[in-house]
Every structure is written in C-alpha cells, then in structure tokens.
Design a protein around this motif. Structure first.
Motif, PDB file in Angstrom:
ATOM      1  N   LYS A 134       0.852  -1.180   0.000  1.00  0.00           N
ATOM      2  CA  LYS A 134       0.000   0.000   0.000  1.00  0.00           C
ATOM      3  C   LYS A 134       0.891   1.234   0.000  1.00  0.00           C
ATOM      4  O   LYS A 134       2.038   1.203   0.462  1.00  0.00           O
ATOM      5  N   GLN A 143       1.826   4.930   1.234  1.00  0.00           N
ATOM      6  CA  GLN A 143       1.669   5.805   2.386  1.00  0.00           C
ATOM      7  C   GLN A 143       2.664   6.952   2.283  1.00  0.00           C
ATOM      8  O   GLN A 143       3.874   6.711   2.282  1.00  0.00           O
ATOM      9  N   THR A 144       2.166   8.174   2.172  1.00  0.00           N
ATOM     10  CA  THR A 144       2.994   9.393   2.169  1.00  0.00           C
ATOM     11  C   THR A 144       4.236   9.255   1.284  1.00  0.00           C
ATOM     12  O   THR A 144       5.371   9.470   1.737  1.00  0.00           O
TER      13      THR A 144
END
Length: 256
Positions: A53, A55-56
């Motif tokens: 996934k 994320q940032t």
C-alpha cells in the motif's frame, strides 16, 4: 532471457521503499554487475512487486514475498547476475531488507506483428527535461498522439542499431504504432489525472514516465527486442520493462 526472482522480507524490516524506487534498484544492480565477468548494455528490470500500500510517498510491502524481474538478450549475463544476487544473504532496498529465495525463467512469448503489453516499470519516450526560467516543465506527450509513438520508434531503432542490427535489418522495421488501451485512456480522462508522472533518472534529471496498457504493431524482431531489452529510453536504469497481457511477471503497475 527473462527471470523473476522471489525474495522473502526479513522479519523486523519496516518494508518500505520510495514510491519511485528504480534508482535504488539500479544502484544495487550496478554494484553487483561491477563484480561480474560479463556485461550488457541492454539489460532491464521491473519495479519491486508484492502486496503493498502507498503511504505518504512510500510503498509499504505487506506480504512476505517480494519479486523483481530481470531481462537481457545475453543469457550468460543474466545467469551470472542471478548467481551473484543469490550469493548475497541479504539484499536491502531503502528500508526493505530481503533474502533471495528462488527464481524462475519466464518463457518467451510468440512474437507477432501485433502484441498487447502492460508496463511493469515506467516507460520513457523522451530525454531528460530542464525547467524554464519560471521553473515550469514542458507538457508531457499525449499517448494518443503520433508524436508519442514516433518518439518510442526513434528510441528503439537507435538502440537496435547500437546493439548490432544492420542497416538492411532496420530497413524492414518501418511498421511501428503504439495504440494505448482505450478503456485506460477513458478512465484517466474521466478522473482528470495526467497520463505521465515525473521521475528522476540516475543523474537526478527530470523525465516523464508512462504506465499504460497498449497494443504495439511492429516487426516480430522489434517485439522481441522490446521484450528482452525494454521499450524507450533509460532501460538499463529500470525504465521500459513490459509484460504481455496475461503474462507471468508480477502485477503490472498502474496510475493510482
């Protein structure tokens, strides 16, 4: 020759790499290649693949298994590259630490004049860009345009010539057309996203990369060259690796 290497994530590793991580893989492979007795000017490789996934601006791998595809026309180069990688007990990419576990040879497809591809690393049709005085970059190419197809054609024929194809052979490769998948194009248009993303090559120069499914009309020898060596520019830096639709390589990248 094309090989998929499967790694296992080391327990305790945070399992994160930058969203755009081709430079990290490239630096690792260049280090390994310097130790080898053979070399190649036409190798290519995918992005790292696995259940993950975003994320940032980072990709966090959730699965224990991570894979990487390597390809080159020289079987001895790939054989030694894989051996050297497996000689290392641990392989680190940023905050992702891996153990080489297994590998498999990916069989060549039948090369025809019309083939459908997906990208497993971004493909780059143009050289690096410089911003203007205001810091603005030129607009990326529309993949539906003839210029987009022509840019890839010029890049591929130039690389084929450097790889040793004769003038007589190259004269037979006039047929070349990239047709982006219309469903993908409509999806991008409907969501008002851009067709290209900004990446940095190994010299930290700005380039546009595209991740899109497409059909390619080209001579079978051109199709074979693209399969083994990648499409477009900066292929030895991890750009331009494609897989056939329904192939056995890791899941294709997409614009998220």
């Amino acid at each position: 020759m094309r090989i998929k290497i499967s790694f296992l994530k080391v327990h305790g590793s945070s399992g994160t790499v930058p969203l755009h991580h081709q430079k990290i893989i490239s630096a690792f492979l260049e280090e390994v290649i310097r130790e080898m007795s053979v070399s190649s000017n036409n190798y290519s490789f995918s992005s790292l693949k696995g259940t993950s996934k975003v994320q940032t601006g980072q990709i966090r791998f959730l699965s224990s298994k991570v894979s990487l595809v390597l390809s080159a026309p020289e079987a001895d180069f790939i054989d030694e590259l894989v051996k050297k990688i497996f000689d290392r007990r641990l392989v680190s990419f940023a905050k992702l630490t891996l153990v080489p576990k297994s590998f498999e040879v990916i069989a060549d497809p039948d090369f025809n004049t019309q083939m459908k591809y997906v990208c497993i690393s971004p493909m780059v049709p143009q050289e690096a860009f410089l911003a203007d005085e205001s810091g603005n970059l030129p607009e990326p190419l529309d993949p539906r345009s003839q210029e987009f197809s022509d840019m890839f054609y010029d890049a591929i024929l130039d690389r084929m010539e450097k790889a040793g194809f004769t003038e007589d052979q190259i004269s037979k490769f006039a047929e070349f057309e990239i047709i982006p998948d219309p469903t993908y194009i409509q999806k991008i248009a409907d969501t008002h996203k851009k067709f290209a993303r900004i990446y940095k090559n190994n010299l930290n120069q700005t380039i546009y990369g595209y991740l899109l499914p497409f059909t390619l009309h080209a001579h079978p020898q051109v199709q074979k060259f693209i399969w083994e060596c990648g499409i477009g520019l900066f292929t030895t830096q991890g750009y331009g690796m494609v897989d056939i639709v329904g192939g056995t390589a890791p899941e294709a990248e997409s614009e998220n």
